[in-house]
Design a protein around this motif. Structure first.
Motif, PDB file in Angstrom:
ATOM      1  N   PHE A 132      -3.400  -1.103  -5.197  1.00  0.00           N
ATOM      2  CA  PHE A 132      -4.671  -0.937  -4.515  1.00  0.00           C
ATOM      3  C   PHE A 132      -5.807  -0.883  -5.532  1.00  0.00           C
TER       4      PHE A 132
ATOM      5  N   GLN B 174      -8.070  -7.422  -4.272  1.00  0.00           N
ATOM      6  CA  GLN B 174      -7.396  -6.745  -3.156  1.00  0.00           C
ATOM      7  C   GLN B 174      -7.717  -7.427  -1.828  1.00  0.00           C
ATOM      8  N   ASN B 175      -8.973  -7.746  -1.607  1.00  0.00           N
ATOM      9  CA  ASN B 175      -9.366  -8.399  -0.359  1.00  0.00           C
ATOM     10  C   ASN B 175      -8.673  -9.746  -0.197  1.00  0.00           C
TER      11      ASN B 175
ATOM     12  N   ARG C  40      -4.972  -9.107   0.545  1.00  0.00           N
ATOM     13  CA  ARG C  40      -4.829  -8.592   1.915  1.00  0.00           C
ATOM     14  C   ARG C  40      -5.011  -9.707   2.944  1.00  0.00           C
TER      15      ARG C  40
ATOM     16  N   TRP D 179       1.062  -6.127   1.456  1.00  0.00           N
ATOM     17  CA  TRP D 179       0.155  -6.310   2.592  1.00  0.00           C
ATOM     18  C   TRP D 179       0.867  -6.977   3.757  1.00  0.00           C
TER      19      TRP D 179
ATOM     20  N   LEU E   9      -1.082   0.648   6.904  1.00  0.00           N
ATOM     21  CA  LEU E   9      -2.070   1.331   6.086  1.00  0.00           C
ATOM     22  C   LEU E   9      -2.872   2.320   6.909  1.00  0.00           C
ATOM     23  N   GLU E  10      -3.436   3.284   6.213  1.00  0.00           N
ATOM     24  CA  GLU E  10      -4.339   4.238   6.834  1.00  0.00           C
ATOM     25  C   GLU E  10      -5.406   4.604   5.816  1.00  0.00           C
ATOM     26  N   THR E  11      -6.531   5.074   6.308  1.00  0.00           N
ATOM     27  CA  THR E  11      -7.597   5.557   5.439  1.00  0.00           C
ATOM     28  C   THR E  11      -7.729   7.058   5.658  1.00  0.00           C
TER      29      THR E  11
ATOM     30  N   ILE F 280     -10.074   6.956   1.520  1.00  0.00           N
ATOM     31  CA  ILE F 280      -9.172   6.303   0.572  1.00  0.00           C
ATOM     32  C   ILE F 280      -8.084   5.567   1.345  1.00  0.00           C
ATOM     33  N   LEU F 281      -7.926   4.276   1.070  1.00  0.00           N
ATOM     34  CA  LEU F 281      -6.899   3.463   1.688  1.00  0.00           C
ATOM     35  C   LEU F 281      -5.557   3.779   1.034  1.00  0.00           C
ATOM     36  N   ARG F 282      -4.538   3.978   1.868  1.00  0.00           N
ATOM     37  CA  ARG F 282      -3.194   4.257   1.343  1.00  0.00           C
ATOM     38  C   ARG F 282      -2.160   3.791   2.348  1.00  0.00           C
ATOM     39  N   THR F 283      -0.916   3.727   1.898  1.00  0.00           N
ATOM     40  CA  THR F 283       0.152   3.365   2.817  1.00  0.00           C
ATOM     41  C   THR F 283       0.402   4.535   3.770  1.00  0.00           C
TER      42      THR F 283
END
Length: 76
Positions: A29, A46-47, A50, A57, A62-64, A68-71
């Protein structure tokens, strides 16, 4: 960083930036919670990864959390 780690860029012998390679291949990330010199390049990598469903990806959820974006944890 917030854990007092000394973060570094890692270059391979051929000059490739390993950190960015991992992000661009979908195996890392771009952490955006603090400024660093290559932030824009990492976010772009990353974009791209993704949008192309590269690496993790393709299958990770994923969740924020706190911006912060994380698995996300697996749902049982």
């Amino acid at each position: 960083d917030r854990y007092d780690r000394l973060l570094r860029y890692v270059y391979l012998p051929n000059g490739t930036l390993l950190n960015q390679l991992l992000v661009s291949e979908g195996f890392g990330f771009a952490i955006t919670g603090f400024p660093f010199t290559k932030l824009d390049e990492f976010v772009a990598a990353q974009n791209q990864a993704r949008s192309n469903q590269k690496g993790l990806w393709e299958s990770c959820q994923l969740e924020t959390v706190d911006g912060i974006l994380r698995t996300a944890p697996a749902k049982m």
